[in-house]
Write a protein that holds these residues in place. Structure first.
Motif, mmCIF file in Angstrom:
data_model
loop_
_atom_site.group_PDB
_atom_site.id
_atom_site.type_symbol
_atom_site.label_atom_id
_atom_site.label_comp_id
_atom_site.label_asym_id
_atom_site.label_seq_id
_atom_site.Cartn_x
_atom_site.Cartn_y
_atom_site.Cartn_z
ATOM 1 N N ALA A 26 0.821 -1.226 0.000
ATOM 2 C CA ALA A 26 0.000 0.000 0.000
ATOM 3 C C ALA A 26 0.845 1.261 0.000
ATOM 4 O O ALA A 26 0.612 2.197 0.756
ATOM 5 C CB ALA A 26 -0.962 -0.001 1.185
ATOM 6 N N GLY A 27 1.871 1.297 -0.868
ATOM 7 C CA GLY A 27 2.545 2.567 -1.164
ATOM 8 C C GLY A 27 1.686 3.324 -2.169
ATOM 9 O O GLY A 27 0.500 3.041 -2.335
ATOM 10 N N MET A 29 1.734 3.226 -5.413
ATOM 11 C CA MET A 29 1.276 2.440 -6.567
ATOM 12 C C MET A 29 0.121 1.517 -6.177
ATOM 13 O O MET A 29 -0.894 1.450 -6.885
ATOM 14 C CB MET A 29 2.436 1.616 -7.152
ATOM 15 C CG MET A 29 3.627 2.455 -7.578
ATOM 16 S SD MET A 29 3.153 3.783 -8.727
ATOM 17 C CE MET A 29 4.715 4.656 -8.868
ATOM 18 N N GLY A 30 0.275 0.813 -5.055
ATOM 19 C CA GLY A 30 -0.789 -0.092 -4.635
ATOM 20 C C GLY A 30 -2.054 0.665 -4.242
ATOM 21 O O GLY A 30 -3.174 0.219 -4.535
ATOM 22 N N GLY A 57 9.163 2.534 3.482
ATOM 23 C CA GLY A 57 9.255 2.207 2.058
ATOM 24 C C GLY A 57 9.738 3.393 1.245
ATOM 25 O O GLY A 57 10.778 3.993 1.579
ATOM 26 N N SER A 59 7.222 5.813 -0.320
ATOM 27 C CA SER A 59 6.163 6.775 -0.676
ATOM 28 C C SER A 59 5.834 7.771 0.427
ATOM 29 O O SER A 59 4.834 8.479 0.329
ATOM 30 C CB SER A 59 4.883 6.016 -1.060
ATOM 31 O OG SER A 59 5.098 5.180 -2.167
ATOM 32 N N THR A 180 -0.249 -6.742 7.710
ATOM 33 C CA THR A 180 -0.571 -8.022 7.089
ATOM 34 C C THR A 180 0.463 -8.301 6.008
ATOM 35 O O THR A 180 0.399 -7.743 4.912
ATOM 36 C CB THR A 180 -1.991 -7.980 6.470
ATOM 37 O OG1 THR A 180 -2.915 -7.584 7.486
ATOM 38 C CG2 THR A 180 -2.394 -9.326 5.917
ATOM 39 N N MET A 334 13.835 4.831 0.184
ATOM 40 C CA MET A 334 14.463 3.844 -0.709
ATOM 41 C C MET A 334 14.060 4.061 -2.158
ATOM 42 O O MET A 334 12.902 4.361 -2.446
ATOM 43 C CB MET A 334 14.056 2.422 -0.309
ATOM 44 C CG MET A 334 14.884 1.849 0.807
ATOM 45 S SD MET A 334 14.523 0.115 1.103
ATOM 46 C CE MET A 334 12.861 0.181 1.743
ATOM 47 N N GLY A 364 13.217 5.650 -8.490
ATOM 48 C CA GLY A 364 13.379 7.002 -7.952
ATOM 49 C C GLY A 364 12.630 8.082 -8.690
ATOM 50 O O GLY A 364 12.817 9.265 -8.420
ATOM 51 N N GLY A 366 8.977 7.489 -9.820
ATOM 52 C CA GLY A 366 7.640 6.992 -10.146
ATOM 53 C C GLY A 366 6.477 7.722 -9.510
ATOM 54 O O GLY A 366 5.345 7.621 -10.004
HETATM 55 C C1 LIG Z 1 14.036 10.279 -1.413
HETATM 56 C C2 LIG Z 1 13.127 9.996 -2.575
HETATM 57 C C3 LIG Z 1 12.754 11.031 -3.416
HETATM 58 C C4 LIG Z 1 11.932 10.780 -4.507
HETATM 59 N N1 LIG Z 1 11.563 11.821 -5.302
HETATM 60 C C5 LIG Z 1 10.685 11.615 -6.306
HETATM 61 C C6 LIG Z 1 10.205 12.713 -7.049
HETATM 62 O O1 LIG Z 1 10.575 13.863 -6.810
HETATM 63 N N2 LIG Z 1 9.303 12.466 -8.030
HETATM 64 C C7 LIG Z 1 8.868 11.209 -8.312
HETATM 65 O O2 LIG Z 1 8.049 11.056 -9.217
HETATM 66 N N3 LIG Z 1 9.300 10.135 -7.614
HETATM 67 C C8 LIG Z 1 10.191 10.319 -6.620
HETATM 68 N N4 LIG Z 1 10.636 9.269 -5.862
HETATM 69 C C9 LIG Z 1 10.228 7.903 -6.228
HETATM 70 C C10 LIG Z 1 8.874 7.514 -5.686
HETATM 71 O O3 LIG Z 1 8.698 7.986 -4.374
HETATM 72 C C11 LIG Z 1 8.740 6.000 -5.782
HETATM 73 O O4 LIG Z 1 8.930 5.629 -7.152
HETATM 74 C C12 LIG Z 1 7.392 5.499 -5.314
HETATM 75 O O5 LIG Z 1 7.086 5.997 -4.036
HETATM 76 C C13 LIG Z 1 7.380 3.972 -5.303
HETATM 77 O O6 LIG Z 1 6.155 3.546 -4.755
HETATM 78 P P1 LIG Z 1 5.820 2.010 -4.558
HETATM 79 O O7 LIG Z 1 4.377 1.972 -4.215
HETATM 80 O O8 LIG Z 1 6.319 1.224 -5.714
HETATM 81 O O9 LIG Z 1 6.734 1.538 -3.332
HETATM 82 P P2 LIG Z 1 6.489 1.700 -1.738
HETATM 83 O O10 LIG Z 1 6.032 3.043 -1.417
HETATM 84 O O11 LIG Z 1 7.718 1.225 -1.035
HETATM 85 O O12 LIG Z 1 5.300 0.708 -1.447
HETATM 86 C C14 LIG Z 1 5.477 -0.681 -1.371
HETATM 87 C C15 LIG Z 1 4.667 -1.180 -0.203
HETATM 88 O O13 LIG Z 1 4.615 -2.583 -0.212
HETATM 89 C C16 LIG Z 1 4.662 -3.019 1.144
HETATM 90 N N5 LIG Z 1 5.083 -4.406 1.169
HETATM 91 C C17 LIG Z 1 6.311 -4.894 0.887
HETATM 92 N N6 LIG Z 1 6.324 -6.235 0.987
HETATM 93 C C18 LIG Z 1 5.065 -6.603 1.357
HETATM 94 C C19 LIG Z 1 4.465 -7.865 1.637
HETATM 95 N N7 LIG Z 1 5.152 -9.016 1.536
HETATM 96 N N8 LIG Z 1 3.169 -7.879 2.002
HETATM 97 C C20 LIG Z 1 2.448 -6.723 2.095
HETATM 98 N N9 LIG Z 1 2.994 -5.506 1.849
HETATM 99 C C21 LIG Z 1 4.279 -5.453 1.474
HETATM 100 C C22 LIG Z 1 5.664 -2.070 1.774
HETATM 101 O O14 LIG Z 1 5.584 -2.051 3.175
HETATM 102 C C23 LIG Z 1 5.270 -0.756 1.127
HETATM 103 O O15 LIG Z 1 4.303 -0.065 1.885
HETATM 104 C C24 LIG Z 1 11.466 9.475 -4.768
HETATM 105 C C25 LIG Z 1 11.824 8.427 -3.901
HETATM 106 C C26 LIG Z 1 12.635 8.692 -2.809
HETATM 107 C C27 LIG Z 1 13.013 7.572 -1.910
#
Ligand SMILES: Cc1cc2nc3c(=O)[nH]c(=O)nc-3n(C[C@H](O)[C@H](O)[C@H](O)COP(=O)(O)OP(=O)(O)OC[C@H]3O[C@@H](n4cnc5c(N)ncnc54)[C@H](O)[C@@H]3O)c2cc1C
Length: 414
Positions: A26-27, A29-30, A57, A59, A180, A334, A364, A366
């Motif tokens: 639930a970042g 994307m989810g 994570g 987000s 969960t 991350m 970095g 998305g």
């Molecule tokens: C410092 C920083 C600056 C950034 N700046 C920008 C920017 O300026 N512009 C931009 O567009 N993007 C930027 N980004 C990138 C952007 O933030 C990420 O691409 C995006 O947040 C990724 O989201 P996600 O949902 O894939 O990952 P996440 O947010 O990490 O979500 C994944 C989720 O899955 C959960 N999870 C993992 N394993 C399990 C499991 N087995 N069961 C249940 N849940 C699980 C995790 O706990 C987490 O909550 C930046 C990133 C960072 C770190």
């Protein structure tokens, strides 16, 4: 009016599952995928391993840049689609998460990524001495370029945006479960098929489809549940806030029109205007050391990131930003890097075929595209293809898992 027999049968088959779509993670994307699927009337379960809105994570935090200045042509159409969906979600929720800002790109005139970004956003070259109280200083001579795009840029309030999509998903009927952890994803038993999603507490949920959006944990989870090796490398990064020098707070402020900015070259440094923490400005290094998402070195995991950014500030913004004493605030975060820095948006394939959809490797950059990615993932799960992407000119071929085949670590091109 009575429904035709075959559609009743189809509906009954679907109802054999607990849910139509289970979203794991639930970042941003989810949460966007859960909202998009629930908005279509699908019965959605969103599972999160930690607390909702946790800081472990990618987000979390107060700001992410949105810009349509991009060196690669596959992204501007996705940013434009996302912009429309950000506005729709703001209207549906009543939240405001996007603050518009100009976008400044600076760097050596020989940098091809910089030149391509300027072109993609129709940015215009500017004399920096005349802008923002002279906050930026670039080296003398013709070797440097600074260009501003007045439209298409802005700052997204990250945690609030995730909360907005979770609230909208719940409002549209999705069930949200935190604390969960998903430990297994299997093909569901015949004849219904679908997927069975197991958690560390021993619960098993059945659904027609599953969307996996687990950020930096993607490689680990997909290796253990499907034996699939995806070259997605987590990096430990830092969000750094620096103090404006006395008297320059207004020059750097969002409501004075200060831009988001990206400084190309080595190091690649980016920043957002002073907004969420008055008197402080976010200036970060785009990168960080490799890490294990389950075993991060919180104390020194960022390496010499703060030192690299401080040296950049002393060269490019010496009169406006204070480096003595280092950054005022450091927040760990991350990245999930693919070798080519392009996303992974694809069906998992293999024994799962089109039943499991993966959204990962956002490298970095998305966040800004979260609502577009979520819509695409939801359509892939529900319809088997993403019509909205095709209509918006988003070419999903760039994001296939098959590009890593035979070259699992890929070519690090940007
Ligand atoms: C410092 C920083 C600056 C950034 N700046 C920008 C920017 O300026 N512009 C931009 O567009 N993007 C930027 N980004 C990138 C952007 O933030 C990420 O691409 C995006 O947040 C990724 O989201 P996600 O949902 O894939 O990952 P996440 O947010 O990490 O979500 C994944 C989720 O899955 C959960 N999870 C993992 N394993 C399990 C499991 N087995 N069961 C249940 N849940 C699980 C995790 O706990 C987490 O909550 C930046 C990133 C960072 C770190």
């Amino acid at each position: 009016m009575a429904a035709p027999a075959e559609s009743l049968e189809a509906a009954a088959a679907v109802r054999r599952f607990d849910y139509d779509v289970i979203v794991v993670g639930a970042g941003i994307m989810g949460s966007c995928a859960a909202h998009a699927a629930a908005s279509r009337g699908a019965r959605v379960l969103l599972l999160e391993r930690f607390d909702l809105l946790h800081h472990l994570g990618s987000s979390h935090g107060e700001s992410r840049t949105i810009r349509d200045a991009y060196p690669k042509p596959q992204y501007p159409p996705m940013v434009r689609l996302a912009r429309r969906l950000w506005a729709d979600a703001e209207a549906e929720s009543g939240y405001r998460v996007l603050t518009p800002a100009p976008q400044l790109s600076i760097g050596p005139r020989t940098n091809p990524s910089l030149l391509a970004s300027i072109k993609s956003s129709s940015a215009e070259e500017v004399d920096l001495a005349q802008r923002w109280g002279g906050a930026f200083r670039v080296p003398d001579g013709d070797g440097w370029v600074a260009a501003v795009s007045e439209h298409g840029g802005g700052v997204l309030n990250a945690t609030k945006a995730v909360a907005m999509f979770q609230a909208l998903a719940a409002k549209n009927g999705a069930v949200l479960r935190d604390k969960t952890e998903v430990v297994d994803i299997r093909k569901g038993p015949a004849p219904e098929g679908g997927v069975a999603v197991a958690t560390s507490s021993g619960e098993v949920f059945h659904a027609a489809k599953c969307v996996v959006t687990v950020g930096a944990w993607t490689s680990k989870l997909l290796r253990s549940v499907a034996g699939v090796e995806l070259p997605i490398q987590p990096l430990h990064t830092m969000v750094l806030y620096w103090r404006a020098k006395p008297g320059h707070e207004r020059d750097l402020a969002s409501d004075s029109g200060f831009p988001t900015f990206s400084s190309y070259g080595d190091p690649h440094v980016y920043g957002t205007p002073s907004l969420e923490l008055p008197g402080l400005i976010k200036i970060n290094y785009d990168g960080g050391p490799r890490c294990d998402p389950d075993g991060r070195d919180w104390a020194s995991g960022g390496g010499d990131v703060a030192g690299r950014v401080a040296r950049w500030i002393e060269e490019f913004m010496p009169d406006h930003v204070e480096t003595a004493g280092g950054p005022v605030i450091r927040q760990p975060c991350m990245y999930s890097m693919t070798p080519d820095k392009d996303f992974v948006i694809d069906f998992l394939g293999g024994e799962f075929g089109k039943d499991v959809v993966v959204g990962a490797g956002f490298s970095g950059h998305g966040f800004k595209m979260g609502p577009a990615v979520g819509r695409i993932l939801a359509e892939m799960a529900i319809d088997g293809n993403a019509n909205t992407a095709a209509e918006a000119g988003v070419e999903l071929g760039h994001f296939r898992i098959s590009r890593f085949e035979g070259n699992p670590m890929g070519n690090a091109k940007n």
